[in-house]
Enzyme design. Structure first.
Site, mmCIF file in Angstrom:
data_model
loop_
_atom_site.group_PDB
_atom_site.id
_atom_site.type_symbol
_atom_site.label_atom_id
_atom_site.label_comp_id
_atom_site.label_asym_id
_atom_site.label_seq_id
_atom_site.Cartn_x
_atom_site.Cartn_y
_atom_site.Cartn_z
ATOM 1 N N LYS A 291 10.811 2.740 0.576
ATOM 2 C CA LYS A 291 11.045 4.825 -0.316
ATOM 3 C C LYS A 291 11.296 4.399 -1.697
ATOM 4 C CE LYS A 291 11.940 7.174 3.468
ATOM 5 N NZ LYS A 291 11.118 8.148 4.077
ATOM 6 N N CYS B 21 27.226 43.891 -24.485
ATOM 7 C CA CYS B 21 27.525 43.224 -23.652
ATOM 8 C C CYS B 21 27.259 42.301 -23.863
ATOM 9 C CB CYS B 21 26.234 43.384 -22.630
ATOM 10 S SG CYS B 21 25.915 41.947 -22.019
ATOM 11 N N CYS C 199 20.113 44.479 -18.121
ATOM 12 C CA CYS C 199 21.411 45.584 -18.948
ATOM 13 C C CYS C 199 20.976 45.878 -19.582
ATOM 14 C CB CYS C 199 23.191 44.204 -18.719
ATOM 15 S SG CYS C 199 23.905 44.735 -19.626
ATOM 16 N N ASP D 112 2.032 10.189 2.920
ATOM 17 C CA ASP D 112 2.882 11.010 3.171
ATOM 18 C C ASP D 112 1.524 12.412 4.222
ATOM 19 O OD1 ASP D 112 5.009 13.007 3.833
ATOM 20 O OD2 ASP D 112 5.457 13.500 2.713
ATOM 21 N N LYS E 9 2.987 4.819 0.912
ATOM 22 C CA LYS E 9 3.021 5.452 2.103
ATOM 23 C C LYS E 9 2.315 6.422 2.387
ATOM 24 C CE LYS E 9 7.189 4.931 5.908
ATOM 25 N NZ LYS E 9 6.960 7.053 5.696
ATOM 26 N N GLU F 90 0.742 -1.347 -0.582
ATOM 27 C CA GLU F 90 0.004 0.015 -0.088
ATOM 28 C C GLU F 90 0.675 1.340 0.755
ATOM 29 O OE1 GLU F 90 -1.810 -0.025 4.345
ATOM 30 O OE2 GLU F 90 -2.032 -1.509 3.520
ATOM 31 N N CYS G 234 29.397 42.345 -18.604
ATOM 32 C CA CYS G 234 30.575 43.942 -18.908
ATOM 33 C C CYS G 234 30.363 44.443 -18.151
ATOM 34 C CB CYS G 234 29.073 44.052 -20.196
ATOM 35 S SG CYS G 234 27.500 45.089 -19.257
ATOM 36 N N TYR H 180 -5.461 2.752 7.406
ATOM 37 C CA TYR H 180 -5.566 1.321 6.738
ATOM 38 C C TYR H 180 -5.299 0.477 8.172
ATOM 39 C CZ TYR H 180 -1.810 4.586 7.971
ATOM 40 O OH TYR H 180 -0.569 5.381 8.410
ATOM 41 N N CYS I 242 26.879 44.622 -13.863
ATOM 42 C CA CYS I 242 25.926 43.437 -15.113
ATOM 43 C C CYS I 242 27.620 42.596 -14.522
ATOM 44 C CB CYS I 242 25.775 44.088 -16.255
ATOM 45 S SG CYS I 242 26.121 42.439 -18.043
#
Length: 680
Positions: A322, A439, A434, A122, A120, A118, A419, A234, A416
């Site tokens: 897991k 650049c 920028c 969370d 698990k 089944e 540049c 469960y 920047c």
DNA sequence: GATCCTCGAGTTCG
DNA sequence: CTCGAGGATC
């Protein structure tokens, strides 16, 4: 108190309660209502008004009592009837087999045992007490021996029956029944809730687990009632009468009593089959309606499981297989900044490398600076990283509890990184820019885009080569690629004869790309593939386009004042005019005749398609081309205007959206039929 | 003026 | 794939 006879009102109230409880169960537990919401409301209102007239008839298990009571000062401690155990973990099939070998040595019966698998869940473990079938007490797990009384909050959980059995005629509940369950929020409802919170400008939740746990630990149950908490039961912790002795039967028994149980539980005759089932879910965890961090493999024979005992808090009779974690925390080493092709500066997280969902993540986007500020993400923080069904990992937020105090708030960069030009924040925009047209970082990104797949499609010219070309000063704008010679490439690191020749050939080939692709390749802000195609059709050539005024452009569908302005602005810049000049001299000057494409019958004209998932027999690009050839349109998102959704292997959220909106879904064969003009 | 729709831009690891 | 924003539509 004088003896009262059972009045008609009393009977009616009882009948209403039974009906409402039954419909709650149909709606929240079975997800299969038999009456409309309207009819349900009518029943509920009638009960409410009768109870208002006769307060002496209100009972604890009345459905109107789900939200009620005053906020508490604190939670009362509750002792559990037996220890609420946790579970041992296995991170691989080998570890599961090792567990099996261990317990098989303890008891020979294990060798031939069956197993239940089944999810698990969370969420937050809860312990529910029923006395004579009435829900009287609900507690958190706490330390496993003592939890907190959260009865009032649990009563607001609609899928929790206030009385069992819900339907008469099923199995009877023993006088005292204590079950173990998990309170959680379904993924779909979590997303819906966060969207709503966001719209109202409220804080959103990091994940369903935290939201559920937080909601149930509210002292004011009316807050809990506003969170879409669900329940799955469960296990039986304690009972005064006979209850099933096999896990598979327990699940069935709980379900028959009207308690919600986990979906996708299954029975297996051998451990190998159980492991296979658990592994199968590891790759399909997104199909579970809630978050799960693994699959539990349990001995079906609960007496056997019990007799094996426990190691500390972990019972020997079950193990959690897991999943690879999809949510982890790691340290934010630094915040870096990228320069986009339009000059947008975006922050990204440099992380201490960490495994998430099977890959090592070192970097993740931080979207924009507002995101960093809103979440108050600081260098040195532990941050929560998520890598859900999608491939791309992202930072959810900092773990504030883990701060040492040494973390300083992040401040915006002022220059920047490429540049050194001062960065500007344009009015009314989130982004920081920028604005230096020369650049180098922008030029690299521009070149990458120019050579990209939707643009000129120059194979072998990716970001690495783009960086080298710019760094060597061989390219000062994208048109310079057409004046590069073999000697230029040979001086670059990693280039020899063959590679240089291949790249030159690819560049030569790109000269015959369509006008639409070239317009897209220019990288004008607001002009992408679609708009570039529209512009190509409207103007037929770069010459006509470069003379266009704002008024000419807004006539094109999909172009409004902003984008028209952006195009005119781009065309007016000196460096761009010289770029166009270079293209013309290099003979990269495609034209497009307006009637060129109308060869195929436009039988799909006006129909909109959305593609999702992987098609077996054709790439998405090919499918798109085919649809467009017949006059159809392919867009990226599903809406009411979508006519067909074409779903391939492992489709995304678009398929769900299509179902929701009742849009026709085609598989690949269906698409071929539509293309062939047969069927619909 | 509001809402819905579509497009563009940016994005990670192996 | 997802978000934000521009554009279209009512």
């Amino acid at each position: 108190m004088p003896q009262r006879k059972v009045t008609r009102v009393e009977e009616r109230i009882k009948k209403l309660r039974d009906q409402i409880n039954f419909h709650n169960y149909r709606y929240y537990v079975l997800d299969a209502p038999v009456i409309s919401d309207f009819e349900y409301d009518r029943l509920y209102r009638e009960l409410k008004s009768l109870e208002a007239e006769h307060p002496e008839l209100v009972t604890a298990d009345s459905p109107t009592q789900r939200v009620g009571g005053e906020p508490l000062d604190k939670f009362r401690k509750v002792s559990h009837p037996g220890p609420i155990l946790s579970l041992g973990n296995a991170n691989s099939a080998e570890e599961v087999r090792a567990w099996f070998d261990r317990i098989a040595r303890l008891d020979r019966r294990v060798a031939s045992a069956s197993f239940v698998v089944e999810p698990k869940l969370d969420g937050l473990t809860v312990v529910l007490h029923y006395e004579k079938g009435i829900f009287v007490l609900g507690a958190t797990r706490g330390d496993g021996d003592t939890g907190e009384d959260i009865t009032a909050n649990l009563k607001t959980v609609k899928s929790l029956p206030l009385r069992v059995p819900v339907e008469p005629g099923g199995p009877q509940s023993p006088d005292r029944l204590v079950v173990r369950g998990e309170a959680l929020i379904l993924r779909a409802q979590f997303e819906q809730m966060n969207r709503r919170l966001e719209q109202n400008g409220e804080k959103t939740f990091v994940n369903p687990r935290n939201a559920a746990a937080g909601a149930l630990r509210q002292l004011d149950p009316s807050i809990t009632a506003r969170r879409p908490i669900s329940l799955r039961c469960y296990a039986i912790v304690d009972a005064s009468g006979g209850v099933p002795k096999r896990q598979s039967a327990v699940i069935e028994y709980l379900r028959d009593l009207g308690l919600p149980v986990p979906e996708h539980t299954s029975m297996h005759r051998t451990l190998d089959q159980a492991v296979l089932e658990a592994e199968r879910w590891a790759s399909r965890r997104e199909e579970l309606p809630y978050e799960a961090d693994g699959m539990v493999i349990k001995l079906d024979d609960l007496e056997l499981a019990e007799s094996l005992g426990a190691v500390g808090r972990d019972p020997r009779g079950a193990i959690a297989f897991k999943f690879a974690a999809q949510e982890v925390t790691t340290r934010l080493v630094d915040i870096g900044v990228n320069v986009g092709r339009t000059g947008v500066i975006t922050p990204y997280a440099i992380l201490e490398p960490v495994e998430v969902g099977g890959v090592t993540v070192r970097q993740a986007t931080l979207h924009n600076f507002d995101f960093v500020r809103e979440k108050d993400i600081r260098v040195g923080d532990r941050v929560l990283i998520k890598r859900a069904g999608e491939v791309i990992p992202y930072v959810i937020g900092p773990v504030r509890e883990a701060r040492t105090g040494a973390e300083a708030p992040y401040s915006l960069p002022t220059k920047c990184p490429s540049c050194g030009e001062r960065l500007e924040k344009l009015a009314q925009e989130v982004a920081v820019y920028c604005l230096n047209a020369a650049c180098p970082a922008q030029l690299v990104r521009n070149l990458e885009h120019f050579a990209g797949r939707g643009s000129m499609d120059i194979e072998g010219l990716g970001i690495k080569v783009a960086e080298l070309l710019v760094a060597q000063g061989l390219v000062t704008d994208v048109a310079d690629v057409y004046s590069l010679r073999k000697e230029d490439f040979l001086q670059l690191e990693g280039f020899a004869e063959k590679r240089a020749e291949n790249l030159l050939a690819a560049i030569e080939r790109s000269k015959s790309q369509s006008l639409a692709r070239l317009v897209n390749a220019l990288g004008i802000r607001g002009v992408g593939e679609v708009t570039a195609g529209d512009l190509a059709r409207r103007f037929g050539g770069l010459g006509a386009l470069s003379k266009a005024a704002v008024g000419d452009l807004t006539g094109v569908e999909g172009i409004g004042p902003n984008i028209a302005e952006s195009i005119v602005d781009w065309l007016g810049r000196g460096r761009n005019r010289s770029l166009l000049g270079k293209l013309r001299r290099a003979d990269v000057w495609p034209t497009m005749s307006t009637d060129q494409e109308d060869a195929a019958p436009q039988k799909l004209a006006g129909r909109t398609f959305v593609l999702t998932g992987t098609l077996a027999g054709m790439t998405r690009e090919v499918a798109t081309e085919l649809i467009e050839k017949f006059g159809g349109k392919v867009t990226g998102s599903v809406s009411k205007k979508t006519d067909y959704v074409v779903a391939g292997e492992s489709p995304g959220s678009k398929l769900a959206k299509a179902r929701e909106l009742g849009i026709q879904v085609l598989d690949e064969a269906g698409l071929r039929r539509v293309l062939a003009g047969r069927g619909r």
